[in-house]
Design an enzyme around this catalytic site. Structure first.
Site, PDB file in Angstrom:
ATOM      1  N   GLN A 149      -1.813   4.726  -1.933  1.00 27.57           N
ATOM      2  CA  GLN A 149      -3.253   4.634  -1.702  1.00 27.57           C
ATOM      3  C   GLN A 149      -3.567   3.548  -0.673  1.00 27.57           C
ATOM      4  O   GLN A 149      -4.404   3.726   0.201  1.00 27.57           O
ATOM      5  CB  GLN A 149      -4.005   4.344  -3.006  1.00 27.57           C
ATOM      6  CG  GLN A 149      -5.489   4.069  -2.831  1.00 27.57           C
ATOM      7  CD  GLN A 149      -6.268   5.229  -2.257  1.00 27.57           C
ATOM      8  OE1 GLN A 149      -5.907   6.385  -2.436  1.00 27.57           O
ATOM      9  NE2 GLN A 149      -7.343   4.934  -1.551  1.00 27.57           N
ATOM     10  N   GLU A 150      -2.892   2.423  -0.782  1.00 26.37           N
ATOM     11  CA  GLU A 150      -3.175   1.297   0.106  1.00 26.37           C
ATOM     12  C   GLU A 150      -2.773   1.572   1.548  1.00 26.37           C
ATOM     13  O   GLU A 150      -3.512   1.258   2.469  1.00 26.37           O
ATOM     14  CB  GLU A 150      -2.452   0.035  -0.388  1.00 26.37           C
ATOM     15  CG  GLU A 150      -3.029  -0.560  -1.654  1.00 26.37           C
ATOM     16  CD  GLU A 150      -4.374  -1.222  -1.462  1.00 26.37           C
ATOM     17  OE1 GLU A 150      -4.850  -1.353  -0.317  1.00 26.37           O
ATOM     18  OE2 GLU A 150      -4.970  -1.620  -2.469  1.00 26.37           O
TER      19      GLU A 150
END
Length: 185
Positions: free
Chosen positions: A23-24
């Site tokens: 996600q990051e």
């Protein structure tokens, strides 16, 4: 293997850490956000210093640092908060900051919700974009929609990783269905 090392150190599920990393940064060790955070786990300079680390783009330092920071956030939450809400709230704090999470929890309670339940807090977080609500908080304005998408995306990525790994040992496990609107931020 680096997610497994971070898992062993922090007691957090390596698949959750891998979902966070995806996600990051989409597992890009050189990723840089528009706000200047960098690395696989998108750590700020202040967070790196807090954790005693010095290289945000070093994959091992980034993953271990992100895991340690998430562990710190989980441990900081009131003990009465149980799983899985504890993890979802800590993830929201990782994204928006602990102070803004606490503001959303206060707003949740003011509005009659349970500040210890993700299902209620996620409805309050977007209110931090509205002057009527953020003017009543300690930490003010926040992009409160972002931590909601952040947590929901990580939950989906985590479910995918769990399914993929379980399927390796049991190919008969049916393919899960995932809400496609949660898979992008």
């Amino acid at each position: 293997p680096l997610f497994e090392i971070a898992s062993a150190e922090t007691g957090l599920d390596w698949r959750l850490l891998a979902a966070m990393g995806y996600q990051e940064s989409h597992w890009d060790t050189q990723a840089t956000s528009p706000t200047g955070v960098r690395g696989l786990m998108m750590l700020t300079h202040n967070t790196m210093r807090l954790l005693g680390l010095d290289d945000r783009v070093d994959p091992e330092q980034s993953i271990v640092g992100g895991a340690r920071y998430l562990r710190m956030l989980k441990d900081r939450l009131p003990e009465r908060i149980t799983e899985p809400d504890r993890t979802w709230l800590a993830l929201a704090a990782y994204n928006v900051g602990y102070g803004h999470l606490e503001d959303a929890r206060v707003l949740t309670q003011k509005r009659g919700g349970d500040p210890d339940k993700w299902i209620d807090v996620k409805d309050a977080l977007p209110l931090l974009t509205q002057k009527h609500w953020y003017s009543q908080t300690r930490n003010g304005y926040a992009r409160g929609y972002e931590p909601v998408l952040y947590v929901e995306n990580i939950r989906s990525y985590y479910d995918i990783l769990v399914w993929e790994i379980d399927r390796e040992t049991d190919p008969e496990i049916p393919e899960p269905t995932f809400p496609t609107d949660l898979l992008t931020l």
